[in-house]
Design a protein around this motif. Structure first.
Motif, short mmCIF file in Angstrom:
data_model
loop_
_atom_site.label_atom_id
_atom_site.label_comp_id
_atom_site.label_asym_id
_atom_site.label_seq_id
_atom_site.Cartn_x
_atom_site.Cartn_y
_atom_site.Cartn_z
N ALA A 29 33.97 -32.29 3.39
CA ALA A 29 33.86 -33.75 3.46
C ALA A 29 32.68 -34.26 4.28
CB ALA A 29 35.16 -34.34 4.02
N HIS A 30 31.96 -33.35 4.96
CA HIS A 30 30.84 -33.81 5.80
C HIS A 30 29.99 -32.60 6.17
CE1 HIS A 30 29.33 -36.37 9.37
NE2 HIS A 30 28.85 -35.16 9.62
N VAL A 31 28.75 -32.61 5.73
CA VAL A 31 27.85 -31.49 6.00
C VAL A 31 26.43 -32.02 6.02
CG1 VAL A 31 27.71 -30.85 3.54
CG2 VAL A 31 27.27 -29.10 5.29
N HIS A 32 25.54 -31.28 6.66
CA HIS A 32 24.11 -31.62 6.68
C HIS A 32 23.38 -30.43 6.08
CE1 HIS A 32 24.59 -34.92 9.80
NE2 HIS A 32 25.71 -34.24 9.98
N TYR A 33 23.10 -30.48 4.76
CA TYR A 33 22.45 -29.30 4.17
C TYR A 33 21.10 -29.00 4.82
CZ TYR A 33 18.56 -30.90 1.23
OH TYR A 33 17.35 -31.36 0.80
N THR A 74 32.77 -28.78 7.26
CA THR A 74 32.05 -27.75 8.03
C THR A 74 31.10 -28.37 9.04
OG1 THR A 74 30.19 -27.63 6.49
CG2 THR A 74 32.08 -26.16 6.05
N ASP A 75 30.52 -29.55 8.73
CA ASP A 75 29.48 -30.16 9.56
C ASP A 75 28.36 -29.18 9.90
OD1 ASP A 75 28.22 -32.29 10.89
OD2 ASP A 75 29.07 -31.69 12.81
N VAL A 76 28.07 -28.24 9.02
CA VAL A 76 26.87 -27.41 9.24
C VAL A 76 25.69 -28.34 9.41
CG1 VAL A 76 25.24 -25.91 8.01
CG2 VAL A 76 27.69 -25.37 7.99
N THR A 109 28.80 -41.78 7.89
CA THR A 109 28.14 -41.88 9.18
C THR A 109 28.93 -41.06 10.20
OG1 THR A 109 27.15 -43.45 10.75
CG2 THR A 109 29.31 -44.04 9.86
N HIS A 110 28.60 -41.20 11.47
CA HIS A 110 29.31 -40.49 12.55
C HIS A 110 29.98 -41.51 13.46
CE1 HIS A 110 26.16 -37.59 11.32
NE2 HIS A 110 27.04 -36.67 11.65
N LEU A 111 31.14 -41.13 14.01
CA LEU A 111 31.90 -42.04 14.87
C LEU A 111 32.52 -41.27 16.03
CD1 LEU A 111 33.35 -44.86 15.27
CD2 LEU A 111 35.21 -43.92 13.88
N GLY A 135 32.39 -39.19 10.27
CA GLY A 135 32.42 -37.82 10.80
C GLY A 135 32.95 -37.81 12.22
N HIS A 136 33.87 -36.89 12.49
CA HIS A 136 34.39 -36.57 13.83
C HIS A 136 35.53 -37.48 14.27
CE1 HIS A 136 31.17 -33.68 14.03
NE2 HIS A 136 30.34 -34.63 13.66
N ALA A 137 35.24 -38.71 14.68
CA ALA A 137 36.30 -39.66 15.08
C ALA A 137 37.29 -39.03 16.05
CB ALA A 137 37.01 -40.20 13.83
ZN ZN Z 1 27.47 -34.66 10.96
#
Ligand code: ZN
Ligand code: GUN
Length: 428
Positions: free
Chosen positions: A73-77, A318-320, A228-230, A267-269
């Motif tokens: 659900a959230h990654v940075h390729y 994964t948030d890689v 986005t990130h929170l 992301g995160h929260a």
């Molecule tokens: Zn992220």
């Protein structure tokens, strides 16, 4: 195209095991999945399906577990190349490792090379869909979607919008961020299986003018996602407060600019105020839980169960490369460990649900992927529950599927991913 019949142990969800109990996870020991024209056509008893469809091409997976492909659900390729970078917390990690690497994505060749690697690693781990941040460079988005399209995958992504607190060469501005995002959205959104996500990185790297432009773009294209990130780290929240002193909390900043709502994925929260949880629910905004990242960067322990029970759509991610693994099994293990540190034991059924239907629902693609229901796109993963000697000896003592599966969740990696299907086609 001839029908394909997969035989094996099947796992599917008729509901959310967090809310509906373990009865919502249905296991069939000698099950079958019939695939027609790339879609799941029938799921049921393997022998009965075989009798009813004698012409179907048979893929017998024996005692292996057939389940929906994992959804990240959230990654940075673009952070593939800097995974496992040592010794920094979030803001220093961004400045030291992340931004210099993201700078390189103005080179289309570099972007294409890293996108290819990213898909190799993700698919090897059974990830069949994901939502990725790209970089500020349009070429990074083109590379990501071109590679997804060549593989026939359902993927979501977007150009990072970032117009302050980032180095020269890694900033757009409110107008160019809007214009470039719009052009990319018009090029890619809805093409084949691709979806665009409006992607302001996080409040500290966007001016109010840029957040307003991002909100306007999303309002004009509400069927796109917004990512986005929170509230990931305490230092980040303190910084956000300095930058947005008039807003009561972090989520309120996004709400003010129209960046909360169905299809928003935060992301995160982790460090949320009660008001923010209520506002996530009221707006229908989702959360991507990133447990390997949260332990690796030292961010904190997300209350996954509390969020799901409150009614927030939650997925697993994964948030890689803040996250330290491409493996969704390892990510589930980390979610389990984060739960344990909070005094809560997530059940294997809950972990599997988060990694499939939970993530898909959070990204608003839960009607297409994330489950085995007839009509879903046949993106599937086949897990070997005896992929290493340590796992094999532990699973050998199991008395039910969950005991057989848990060692693979805790100890497994890409060796446990025996096969991956995209739209019913087995990957070579
Ligand atoms: Zn992220
Ligand atoms: N917050 C803003 N950008 C990022 C990122 O790239 N990774 C993580 N983990 N958090 C972020």
């Amino acid at each position: 195209m001839a029908d394909t019949l997969l035989l094996g142990r099947t796992l599917q969800f008729t509901g959310n095991p967090f809310l509906d109990g373990l009865g919502a996870a249905v296991v069939q020991d000698q099950g079958g999945v019939l695939i027609r024209d790339g879609l799941v056509a029938e799921v049921g008893d393997g022998a009965a399906l075989r009798r009813a469809h004698p012409q179907a091409e048979l893929h017998d997976h024996g005692s292996r577990l057939i389940l929906p492909g994992f959804v990240d659900a959230h990654v940075h390729y673009p952070q593939t190349g800097i995974i496992a970078s040592w010794g920094k917390r979030l803001i220093d990690w961004l400045n030291t490792y992340t931004f210099p690497e993201e700078m390189r994505f103005d080179d289309a060749d570099h972007a294409a090379r890293m996108a290819a690697l990213y898909y190799d690693f993700s698919l090897a781990n059974g990830i069949t869909s994901a939502a990725s941040f790209c970089t500020i460079h349009p070429a990074s988005v083109d590379a990501y979607f071109e590679a997804a399209r060549a593989r026939g995958m359902r993927m979501i992504g977007g150009k990072v919008m970032m117009d302050r607190n980032a180095p020269e060469g890694l900033r757009d501005d409110a107008q160019s961020g809007y214009d470039e995002s719009l052009a990319l959205l018009e090029t890619w959104h809805g093409v084949d299986r691709l979806g665009y996500a409006v992607t302001p990185r996080f409040a500290p790297t966007s001016t109010p003018a840029q957040l307003e432009a991002a909100g306007a773009l999303w309002a004009e294209h509400p069927d796109c996602a917004m990512q986005t990130h929170l509230s990931e780290q305490r230092e980040e929240i303190a910084w956000m407060r300095e930058l947005f002193p008039d807003d009561p909390d972090y989520l309120a900043v996004y709400e003010r600019f129209g960046l909360a709502g169905p299809g928003a994925v935060m992301g995160h929260a982790i460090h949320l105020e009660p008001r923010e949880i209520a506002a996530l629910v009221a707006t229908g905004s989702g959360v991507a839980h990133c447990p390997t990242s949260n332990t690796f960067i030292g961010s904190g322990l997300c209350d996954v169960r509390g969020l799901v029970e409150a009614g927030v759509p939650v997925g697993l991610a994964t948030d890689v490369g803040g996250g330290s693994s491409f493996s969704m099994l390892r990510t589930m293990a980390a979610a389990y460990e984060v739960g344990q540190l909070r005094g809560d034991s997530l059940h294997p059924a809950e972990l599997m649900w988060l990694a499939t239907q939970g993530s898909a629902d959070c990204l608003r693609i839960g009607g297409e992927v994330g489950g085995l229901q007839p009509g879903r796109e046949a993106d599937l993963v086949v897990l070997d529950l005896a992929s290493t000697p340590v796992i094999t000896q532990r699973a050998g003592r199991a008395e039910d599927l969950w005991q057989a599966l848990f060692p693979t969740i805790m100890l497994g990696d890409d060796r446990a991913v025996a096969d991956v299907y995209i739209m019913g086609a087995r990957r070579p």
